[in-house]
Design a protein around this motif. Sequence first.
Motif, PDB file in Angstrom:
ATOM      1  N   LEU A  82       0.845  -1.197   0.000  1.00  0.00           N
ATOM      2  CA  LEU A  82       0.000   0.000   0.000  1.00  0.00           C
ATOM      3  C   LEU A  82       0.878   1.244   0.000  1.00  0.00           C
ATOM      4  O   LEU A  82       1.964   1.254   0.579  1.00  0.00           O
ATOM      5  CB  LEU A  82      -0.907   0.008   1.227  1.00  0.00           C
ATOM      6  CG  LEU A  82      -1.966  -1.086   1.278  1.00  0.00           C
ATOM      7  CD1 LEU A  82      -2.728  -1.006   2.585  1.00  0.00           C
ATOM      8  CD2 LEU A  82      -2.908  -0.994   0.107  1.00  0.00           C
ATOM      9  N   VAL A  83       0.371   2.287  -0.642  1.00  0.00           N
ATOM     10  CA  VAL A  83       1.092   3.556  -0.697  1.00  0.00           C
ATOM     11  C   VAL A  83       1.044   4.210   0.674  1.00  0.00           C
ATOM     12  O   VAL A  83       0.026   4.135   1.381  1.00  0.00           O
ATOM     13  CB  VAL A  83       0.449   4.463  -1.773  1.00  0.00           C
ATOM     14  CG1 VAL A  83       1.000   5.863  -1.732  1.00  0.00           C
ATOM     15  CG2 VAL A  83       0.665   3.855  -3.144  1.00  0.00           C
ATOM     16  N   ASP A  84       2.111   4.861   1.070  1.00  0.00           N
ATOM     17  CA  ASP A  84       2.181   5.537   2.362  1.00  0.00           C
ATOM     18  C   ASP A  84       1.165   6.677   2.419  1.00  0.00           C
ATOM     19  O   ASP A  84       0.871   7.315   1.401  1.00  0.00           O
ATOM     20  CB  ASP A  84       3.590   6.091   2.580  1.00  0.00           C
ATOM     21  CG  ASP A  84       3.796   6.541   4.009  1.00  0.00           C
ATOM     22  OD1 ASP A  84       3.954   7.764   4.217  1.00  0.00           O
ATOM     23  OD2 ASP A  84       3.783   5.698   4.915  1.00  0.00           O
ATOM     24  N   LYS A  85       0.628   6.938   3.600  1.00  0.00           N
ATOM     25  CA  LYS A  85      -0.448   7.924   3.722  1.00  0.00           C
ATOM     26  C   LYS A  85       0.001   9.339   3.368  1.00  0.00           C
ATOM     27  O   LYS A  85      -0.823  10.169   2.983  1.00  0.00           O
ATOM     28  CB  LYS A  85      -1.043   7.902   5.128  1.00  0.00           C
ATOM     29  CG  LYS A  85      -0.113   8.359   6.222  1.00  0.00           C
ATOM     30  CD  LYS A  85      -0.817   8.358   7.572  1.00  0.00           C
ATOM     31  CE  LYS A  85       0.098   8.908   8.640  1.00  0.00           C
ATOM     32  NZ  LYS A  85      -0.539   8.938   9.948  1.00  0.00           N
ATOM     33  N   SER A  86       1.298   9.619   3.430  1.00  0.00           N
ATOM     34  CA  SER A  86       1.783  10.950   3.063  1.00  0.00           C
ATOM     35  C   SER A  86       1.741  11.183   1.556  1.00  0.00           C
ATOM     36  O   SER A  86       1.756  12.332   1.112  1.00  0.00           O
ATOM     37  CB  SER A  86       3.205  11.151   3.576  1.00  0.00           C
ATOM     38  OG  SER A  86       4.060  10.176   3.028  1.00  0.00           O
ATOM     39  N   ASP A  87       1.682  10.113   0.759  1.00  0.00           N
ATOM     40  CA  ASP A  87       1.651  10.238  -0.701  1.00  0.00           C
ATOM     41  C   ASP A  87       0.271  10.032  -1.300  1.00  0.00           C
ATOM     42  O   ASP A  87       0.074  10.268  -2.498  1.00  0.00           O
ATOM     43  CB  ASP A  87       2.600   9.205  -1.328  1.00  0.00           C
ATOM     44  CG  ASP A  87       4.028   9.426  -0.900  1.00  0.00           C
ATOM     45  OD1 ASP A  87       4.443  10.591  -0.811  1.00  0.00           O
ATOM     46  OD2 ASP A  87       4.725   8.425  -0.651  1.00  0.00           O
ATOM     47  N   VAL A  88      -0.684   9.596  -0.502  1.00  0.00           N
ATOM     48  CA  VAL A  88      -1.989   9.196  -1.032  1.00  0.00           C
ATOM     49  C   VAL A  88      -2.694  10.339  -1.746  1.00  0.00           C
ATOM     50  O   VAL A  88      -3.218  10.168  -2.854  1.00  0.00           O
ATOM     51  CB  VAL A  88      -2.881   8.626   0.098  1.00  0.00           C
ATOM     52  CG1 VAL A  88      -4.316   8.514  -0.341  1.00  0.00           C
ATOM     53  CG2 VAL A  88      -2.352   7.280   0.524  1.00  0.00           C
ATOM     54  N   LYS A  89      -2.723  11.521  -1.174  1.00  0.00           N
ATOM     55  CA  LYS A  89      -3.450  12.647  -1.757  1.00  0.00           C
ATOM     56  C   LYS A  89      -2.907  12.995  -3.145  1.00  0.00           C
ATOM     57  O   LYS A  89      -3.665  13.231  -4.088  1.00  0.00           O
ATOM     58  CB  LYS A  89      -3.352  13.857  -0.829  1.00  0.00           C
ATOM     59  CG  LYS A  89      -4.163  15.045  -1.281  1.00  0.00           C
ATOM     60  CD  LYS A  89      -4.030  16.199  -0.307  1.00  0.00           C
ATOM     61  CE  LYS A  89      -4.726  17.439  -0.822  1.00  0.00           C
ATOM     62  NZ  LYS A  89      -4.489  18.588   0.057  1.00  0.00           N
ATOM     63  N   ARG A  90      -1.573  12.997  -3.261  1.00  0.00           N
ATOM     64  CA  ARG A  90      -0.928  13.337  -4.525  1.00  0.00           C
ATOM     65  C   ARG A  90      -1.244  12.303  -5.615  1.00  0.00           C
ATOM     66  O   ARG A  90      -1.566  12.655  -6.749  1.00  0.00           O
ATOM     67  CB  ARG A  90       0.582  13.387  -4.284  1.00  0.00           C
ATOM     68  CG  ARG A  90       1.312  14.352  -5.138  1.00  0.00           C
ATOM     69  CD  ARG A  90       2.673  14.692  -4.545  1.00  0.00           C
ATOM     70  NE  ARG A  90       3.203  13.699  -3.642  1.00  0.00           N
ATOM     71  CZ  ARG A  90       4.299  12.988  -3.885  1.00  0.00           C
ATOM     72  NH1 ARG A  90       4.953  13.131  -4.998  1.00  0.00           N
ATOM     73  NH2 ARG A  90       4.744  12.130  -2.995  1.00  0.00           N
ATOM     74  N   ILE A  91      -1.202  11.035  -5.245  1.00  0.00           N
ATOM     75  CA  ILE A  91      -1.410   9.984  -6.229  1.00  0.00           C
ATOM     76  C   ILE A  91      -2.881   9.880  -6.620  1.00  0.00           C
ATOM     77  O   ILE A  91      -3.205   9.581  -7.765  1.00  0.00           O
ATOM     78  CB  ILE A  91      -0.856   8.648  -5.702  1.00  0.00           C
ATOM     79  CG1 ILE A  91       0.665   8.760  -5.614  1.00  0.00           C
ATOM     80  CG2 ILE A  91      -1.239   7.496  -6.589  1.00  0.00           C
ATOM     81  CD1 ILE A  91       1.337   7.661  -4.891  1.00  0.00           C
ATOM     82  N   LYS A  92      -3.789  10.154  -5.690  1.00  0.00           N
ATOM     83  CA  LYS A  92      -5.209  10.143  -6.032  1.00  0.00           C
ATOM     84  C   LYS A  92      -5.538  11.188  -7.094  1.00  0.00           C
ATOM     85  O   LYS A  92      -6.431  10.991  -7.917  1.00  0.00           O
ATOM     86  CB  LYS A  92      -6.065  10.376  -4.786  1.00  0.00           C
ATOM     87  CG  LYS A  92      -6.290   9.118  -3.986  1.00  0.00           C
ATOM     88  CD  LYS A  92      -7.312   9.312  -2.891  1.00  0.00           C
ATOM     89  CE  LYS A  92      -7.587   8.000  -2.195  1.00  0.00           C
ATOM     90  NZ  LYS A  92      -8.512   8.135  -1.063  1.00  0.00           N
ATOM     91  N   GLN A  93      -4.823  12.298  -7.091  1.00  0.00           N
ATOM     92  CA  GLN A  93      -5.025  13.304  -8.134  1.00  0.00           C
ATOM     93  C   GLN A  93      -4.529  12.814  -9.475  1.00  0.00           C
ATOM     94  O   GLN A  93      -5.113  13.105 -10.516  1.00  0.00           O
ATOM     95  CB  GLN A  93      -4.317  14.600  -7.774  1.00  0.00           C
ATOM     96  CG  GLN A  93      -4.992  15.380  -6.663  1.00  0.00           C
ATOM     97  CD  GLN A  93      -4.254  16.669  -6.340  1.00  0.00           C
ATOM     98  OE1 GLN A  93      -3.059  16.792  -6.609  1.00  0.00           O
ATOM     99  NE2 GLN A  93      -4.974  17.611  -5.753  1.00  0.00           N
ATOM    100  N   LEU A  94      -3.446  12.043  -9.471  1.00  0.00           N
ATOM    101  CA  LEU A  94      -2.875  11.547 -10.724  1.00  0.00           C
ATOM    102  C   LEU A  94      -3.760  10.482 -11.366  1.00  0.00           C
ATOM    103  O   LEU A  94      -3.821  10.366 -12.583  1.00  0.00           O
ATOM    104  CB  LEU A  94      -1.474  10.971 -10.488  1.00  0.00           C
ATOM    105  CG  LEU A  94      -0.405  11.939 -10.003  1.00  0.00           C
ATOM    106  CD1 LEU A  94       0.878  11.187  -9.720  1.00  0.00           C
ATOM    107  CD2 LEU A  94      -0.164  13.031 -11.013  1.00  0.00           C
TER     108      LEU A  94
END
Length: 65
Positions: free
Chosen positions: A49-61
């Motif tokens: 799973l992606v780390d929670k600090s990167d989730v917001k950025r990747i959800k936009q992508l």
Amino acid sequence: MPKMKTRSAAAKRFSKTGTGKIKRNHAFMNHMLEHKQKKTKRKLRKAALVDKSDVKRIKQLIAYK
């Protein structure tokens, strides 16, 4: 406002789970595998799973995936 575009490079690397979390593959599994231990290679096979600090950025992508 125009629709956001899904980044195709990110769409190939990440996918969403049923609960909305983001899955990724491990790195270090492409070459020079004879030098790595069997245990290491076996662990790298499974998705993570992606780390929670990167989730917001990747959800936009991968907005529409």
